[in-house]
Design an enzyme around this catalytic site. Sequence first.
Site, PDB file in Angstrom:
ATOM      1  N   ASN A  11      31.461 -12.044  -6.418  1.00  0.00           N
ATOM      2  CA  ASN A  11      31.121 -13.053  -6.068  1.00  0.00           C
ATOM      3  C   ASN A  11      30.189 -13.680  -7.475  1.00  0.00           C
ATOM      4  O   ASN A  11      31.003 -13.362  -8.635  1.00  0.00           O
ATOM      5  CB  ASN A  11      29.087 -12.918  -5.602  1.00  0.00           C
ATOM      6  CG  ASN A  11      28.676 -10.971  -6.658  1.00  0.00           C
ATOM      7  OD1 ASN A  11      28.503 -11.549  -7.706  1.00  0.00           O
ATOM      8  ND2 ASN A  11      28.468 -10.459  -6.083  1.00  0.00           N
ATOM      9  N   HIS A  12      29.561 -14.742  -7.487  1.00  0.00           N
ATOM     10  CA  HIS A  12      29.483 -15.276  -9.263  1.00  0.00           C
ATOM     11  C   HIS A  12      28.174 -14.895  -9.775  1.00  0.00           C
ATOM     12  O   HIS A  12      27.955 -15.485 -11.061  1.00  0.00           O
ATOM     13  CB  HIS A  12      28.614 -16.654  -8.684  1.00  0.00           C
ATOM     14  CG  HIS A  12      29.196 -17.472  -7.981  1.00  0.00           C
ATOM     15  ND1 HIS A  12      30.839 -17.762  -8.051  1.00  0.00           N
ATOM     16  CD2 HIS A  12      29.138 -17.543  -6.358  1.00  0.00           C
ATOM     17  CE1 HIS A  12      31.120 -19.009  -7.283  1.00  0.00           C
ATOM     18  NE2 HIS A  12      30.810 -18.563  -6.229  1.00  0.00           N
TER      19      HIS A  12
END
Length: 395
Positions: free
Chosen positions: A208-209
């Site tokens: 994820n970011h």
Amino acid sequence: MLKNKNILIGITGGIAAYKAAELTRAFIKKGAHVKVIMTKNAAEFITPLTLRTLSRNPVYMDMFSLTGDFSIAHISLAREADVVVIAPATANVIGKIAGGLADDLLTTSVMATTAPVLICPAMNTNMYENPIVKGNLAKLAENGYRILEPAYGELAERTEGAGRLPEVPEIVDEVESILTAKDLAGEKIIVTAGPTQEPFDPVRFITNHSSGKMGYAVAAMARRRGADVVLISGPTALPKPRGVKFIPVTTALEMRDAVMKHLKDATVVIKAAAVADYRPATRAASKIKKKEGPLEIMLERNPDIIAEIGKKKGRRVVVGFAMETDNLIENAAAKLKNKNMDLIVANDLNQEGAGFQTDTNVITILDRKGGREALPLLDKTEVADRILDRVKKIL
Ligand code: PMT
């Protein structure tokens, strides 16, 4: 931390004196008031005009310069300082202070001040390793002076070795730490940060970011406030915060094992990491070759680490985060309750300036009694400080 603080910078005659300009600018940017004392030799390396311009104050050089209000310079400079930073500190000034000499404005001000004094030695490696210099530094440390050890690296004479003035952000961080109340001293805090990476072949993974910024800010602030910090971090591009026990992990399973390994001694757990809820059920031994048509990947559940912590919470303070895209408060309140947390920090990814990657965040802190503290857009460092204020209250 440095806003409106009076910082007195002492500059002595070493090639690293040029960095004092950047250091002055950095303190000013953080809202501090800076005054500078330069020794004669320092002026051989950097001009007083530069420092006068950057500090927006007169530069003090000689013992007998009277300040505007006719007080004696070294006394007024010593009295008004919240912290004194000598950067770079030459072997000479270290020896004079250690020997109780006070024959110029800098050494006299240092002798007269009751504020914390940070010494940043910078010199040729042979000088720095000279037993007399070592002895002087040890004597200063015994007498409560703070010493910021020099970095190892390229020196003026193009040699490699110890003796290089640390980078400006490191000096600023040390000064902020000196000026921060150690109200979390004695606490053992586990912080998790960053994403996890869940591979499905040797080349590819699901992630994820998360950049890790939020968790690293919490870890750095907790250390600054005196806690023993274990930072368990997924892969990030961030420099490790100083003075914390850093444990890199990749997958959620590894993060869980690292958390459980350190949980016993922890008095506080703050889980800012964006942990993958699922991982690929199988991990191919070699790179999956593409074929015509879709590729299906079966995912299976990862352990819910914070739920596991909540089951054996004891007197530990447990802080989770809720990263939502809708129904922020309801979802966060449910997690707080179901996973037996003390606080949950809710952040809405759709909110401008909040969540992943940004240097800022917009959070609402929920507690077990139904209390809600909504904070405005703040730097993640400030957000970390506010979260720790709430942790401190519970402790
Ligand atoms: O790293 P940055 O770029 O600065 O971004 C910050 C952040 C957005 C990642 C951070 O502010 C944040 O919200 N972190 C939590 C992200 C997350 O996983 O939230 P969640 O609602 O999915 O999980 C709730 C809580 O359970 C979190 O404390 C999480 O660490 C924990 N969790 C989640 C899944 C899992 N398997 N185990 C867990 O312990």
